[in-house]
Design a protein around this motif. Structure first.
Motif: not given
Lengths: 279, 574
Positions: A235, A239, A243, A247
């Motif tokens: 995960k 991400r 991003d 982030y």
């Protein structure tokens, strides 16, 4: 300044050495210096029990400006030196600091292997996508189309390094990003990074106002990560790959045990070593 | 003085077990009362290629190869060809080969030695699981007068992990070889029993260096594997945990060196071991240790260079990089052991010196010392330990780099309250803050120089023997052959002086002048093509006008007789 005692809390300013930084006015690294002192104060780590280790570059000047034990070593080797110190002295809070060139170009191999090894320490990289101290060359995290680099006038044309993705793939146990403009937020992340066992990687977007003035905009475009930290590497990888590097927050908390060989003190069996040689 | 000596070479293709066999033979000889050693020569292949074990045994402690070999055994004839230059033979030498042992030899027809055949391969085939090297072991043991009973316990020890079948078949082969050798010429017999009760050891130079490091107080080692230094690390990996220490296999030599600096900064005496290519990578960080005044020891087990060179063979060609290879003015220590036994002393002393002066020490061993397994008298215990000057209390403002008289300033250790400072490779002032002022630069340069030039190194800076008007000056592993040459000449009434500096940097002009007092002729002996040692001596010391150099690159070792010939030729010419 009054000397601190066990019953008075150490304030952030007491973690400053008093040496005046060489940084340009407006440099993001001032904010990171403040965040580190806030984090050390927040955790009330005694200055003599903290060691801040760096290599070469603007941000690598950090140890000199802190009231802690420090080592300002050679270019690219901060993580190796910090690893040796942490293995020999597991009782210390060890923090490595530096920039994107020091950490990901000349020090790239140590970055990979320190993530793999996972010693219990925190690495704070002030990423400004440029070599500031040598006056404005492209770094590993520079956009390939940036044309102002004096050695790469047409842009680097090569893929930027993605430090947090690499950190994850190599085995870092804690991954976070923050912005130097958010001094308290960065301090909170550093505290979490120090507390988390194993190797913690904190990328701080820290503008170079001299060679990358457009980075002043970073403070307006960073976005707190919309979801909580995951401990699932798959995960986290998805991400981090999507991003666009903006982030902020804690993005990954791994569960690997830290690397710490059993070091015992005051054992003295040296004569026993003679046995194997005796006829 | 009658000294008994025997030199034996064993050759085979890599993996044929000549090293195992050589080690077992050396141990059996040791149990029978011999001193001796086994050097190794090998091609770069890990498996395959050729390997040679060069053994010399003697009734007295020895450090030098002899002029030629009495016995050579080739498990397969082809393996001889690689070592013709390294294994000089005489007409009365015995060469045992196996016509059906494998590849043909192109050098065999030209050998001056007596050649006899021993069908080792065929004999091994008759034993279930049998190996030719064990036939050879039995045969050589008998030829040199070792009892076969001692071989059984050595086999038991060496093969204990391989199970009873392996032991049984090896023992059968050894006995077959032993029986068969009744038909072959014999040498020597057991050594004259000197009645000595001195404790003897079986140790390699690499193990000895590791032991010296641990005895000196080293408890942290970070390193990257490299031939021929790896055995130092393998030994330390087992030994350090037993004394509360740790060895880390780092990602490269840059990391090794910096980890060692970090651990030492934390208060733990630390060392890394490497060879030439690794030393080249480490030089920047060694300069950091010098500038930041963090004690570290770097053991360089030298091999033939430049570049990858000949990784498995010895040469004294890292002297330049060790003494002059750091950028800037970076005074540091360079030492070199003069024998396998001395690897213990010199490494331990290096730890003591580095810690006492808070600087970097490079110890130059080499492949021929490091990978030689020797039967020696137990190395003496010495009192040199890591003892670092650490502040007991702190002034208002602690000055880590206070200049002081000796140049050695108290070094705070993390955890000491009030001692916080930043160790720095940037030039700094006394407090440790970065400084580009000329006065700070000069003061700190002088501090770092003064602490090592002003130190009292005592008598250990060199090994000195004799007081003739002719002297030989050498260093490191070539000291062994020189010492034997001079001892032979002494028996003939010639007194020739030996000077073998153990401390190569800093230079010792006063002590060297005293050592050279009255010397009219000086012969420099070294194993480097570009006369590195001679040029070092020329730059550092006043040498006699009559100074000559006898040098050659590795890997061929110096042999005592060729040193004697050089000296005789010179005295005949003048």
């Amino acid at each position: 300044m009054t000397a601190s005692t066990a019953c008075t809390l150490l304030q952030p300013k007491e973690y400053k050495s008093g040496v005046k930084p060489v940084w340009c006015p407006g440099c993001g690294d001032f904010g990171v210096l403040g965040s580190i002192t806030k984090a050390l104060s927040g955790m009330q780590i005694q200055p003599e029990n903290a060691a801040v280790i760096s290599g070469i570059g603007c941000s690598s000047r950090m140890p000199t400006y802190l009231n802690a034990y420090g080592f300002h070593g050679v270019h690219g080797r901060a993580l190796a030196l910090a690893t040796g110190l942490k293995i020999a002295r597991p009782d210390l809070t060890v923090i490595a600091t530096g920039g994107d060139g020091d950490g990901f170009s000349i020090g790239g191999n140590h970055f990979l292997h320190t993530c793999r090894r996972n010693p219990d320490m925190t690495y704070i990289v002030m990423d400004n996508q440029v070599y500031g101290m040598t006056k404005g060359q492209a770094s590993p995290t520079t956009d390939p189309n940036w044309e102002k680099g004096k050695l790469t006038p047409g842009g680097t044309g090569i893929n930027p390094f993605q430090p947090l993705v690499i950190a994850l793939a190599s085995g870092a146990n804690f991954i976070a990003r923050s912005s130097s403009s958010d001094s308290n937020g960065t301090a909170r992340i550093i505290m979490e990074a120090i507390k988390h066992p194993g190797f913690s990687m904190v990328q701080v977007l820290s503008p170079c106002v001299t060679f990358r003035p457009e980075q002043r905009e970073w403070k307006n475009i960073v976005i707190p990560a919309p979801i909580d930290a995951t401990s699932d590497p798959a995960k986290a990888a998805r991400r981090l790959l999507t991003d666009e590097g903006l982030y902020t927050g804690i993005l990954y908390r791994g569960e690997r045990p830290a690397y710490q060989p059993a070091l015992k003190s005051s054992i003295d069996n040296i004569e026993e070593l003679d046995e194997e040689f005796r006829l | 003085m009658t000294r008994q000596n025997l030199s034996i070479a064993l050759t085979g293709s890599g993996g044929s077990g000549v090293m195992t066999m050589g080690s077992m033979l050396l141990e059996a000889a040791a149990q029978a009362g011999w001193y001796g050693f086994m050097g190794r020569s090998a091609g770069p292949q890990i498996r395959g290629g050729e390997a040679a074990a060069m053994i010399r045994v003697s009734s007295e402690p020895i450090e030098s190869p002899d002029d030629s070999f009495d016995l050579v055994l080739a498990i397969d004839p082809g393996s001889l060809d690689r070592f013709v230059a390294e294994i000089p033979l005489r007409p009365d030498s015995l060469l045992i080969s196996d016509a059906e042992g494998g590849r043909r030899s192109s050098s065999l027809p030209d050998t001056p030695a007596r050649v006899v055949d021993l069908p080792m391969k065929k004999m091994a085939k008759t034993v279930n699981g049998g190996r030719p090297n064990m036939i050879a072991l039995g045969a050589v043991a008998r030829i040199i007068g070792l009892p076969d009973t001692s071989l059984y316990s050595i086999l038991e020890k060496t093969l204990k992990s391989k199970g009873p079948d392996a032991l049984e078949s090896s023992w059968t082969c050894v006995r077959e070889g032993y029986a068969k050798a009744a038909d072959l010429p014999a040498f020597g017999g057991p050594p004259i029993n000197t009645g000595s009760t001195v404790e003897r050891w079986n140790i390699t130079g690499n193990e000895a260096a590791g032991l010296g490091a641990v005895r000196g107080g080293v408890r942290f080692v970070a390193a990257y594997p490299i031939t021929p230094a790896t055995e130092v690390l393998e030994w330390l990996a087992g030994a350090l945990p037993r004394v509360g220490g740790v060895l880390v296999q780092a990602e490269d030599e840059l990391a090794s060196m910096n980890q060692v600096i970090g651990a030492s900064f934390g208060g733990t005496p630390s060392l890394t071991a490497t060879s030439g290519p690794g030393l080249a990578l480490m030089t920047e960080a060694i300069g950091l240790a010098v500038c930041s005044e963090v004690p570290v020891v770097v053991l360089d087990v030298m091999r033939c260079g430049p570049s990858t060179g000949i990784a498995t063979k010895s040469e004294q060609s890292d002297l330049n990089i060790a003494t002059k290879g750091l950028h800037g003015d970076a005074p540091h220590l360079v030492l070199s052991p003069t024998s396998v036994t001395d690897c213990v002393f010199t490494t331990q002393w290096a730890v003591h010196l580095a810690e006492s002066m808070q600087t970097a020490a490079i110890v130059l061993s080499d492949q021929s010392l490091g990978q030689t397994r020797a039967i020696v008298n137990r190395p003496a215990d010495i009192a040199f330990m890591a003892r670092r000057l650490v502040p007991e209390q702190f002034e208002e403002q602690y000055h880590r780099y206070a200049v002081g008289d000796s140049g050695v300033s108290p070094m705070a250790i993390p955890g000491q309250k009030g001692g916080q400072y930043t160790a720095d490779g940037l030039e700094h002032n006394e407090a440790g803050a970065p400084s580009s002022l000329s006065e700070d630069h000069i003061a700190q340069l002088e501090k770092r120089q003064r602490k090592i030039t002003g130190f009292d190194y005592g008598e250990h800076w060199a090994e000195l023997e004799g007081d003739g008007e002719t002297a030989v000056i050498t260093w490191g592993s070539t000291t062994g052959p020189v010492r034997e040459a001079l001892s032979r000449l002494r028996e003939q009434g010639e007194d020739i002086r030996l000077i073998a500096p153990r401390l190569l940097s800093p230079e010792r002009p006063v002590e060297m002048a005293a050592a050279l007092e009255g010397v009219k002729k000086l012969l420099v002996i070294e194993q480097s093509h570009s006369e590195q040692f001679y040029r070092y001596l020329r730059s550092a010391y006043d040498l006699p006008a009559a100074t000559r150099v006898f040098n050659r690159p590795g890997p061929l070792p110096f042999r005592p007789n060729e040193i004697i010939q050089q000296l005789l030729k010179w005295s005949a010419a003048s």
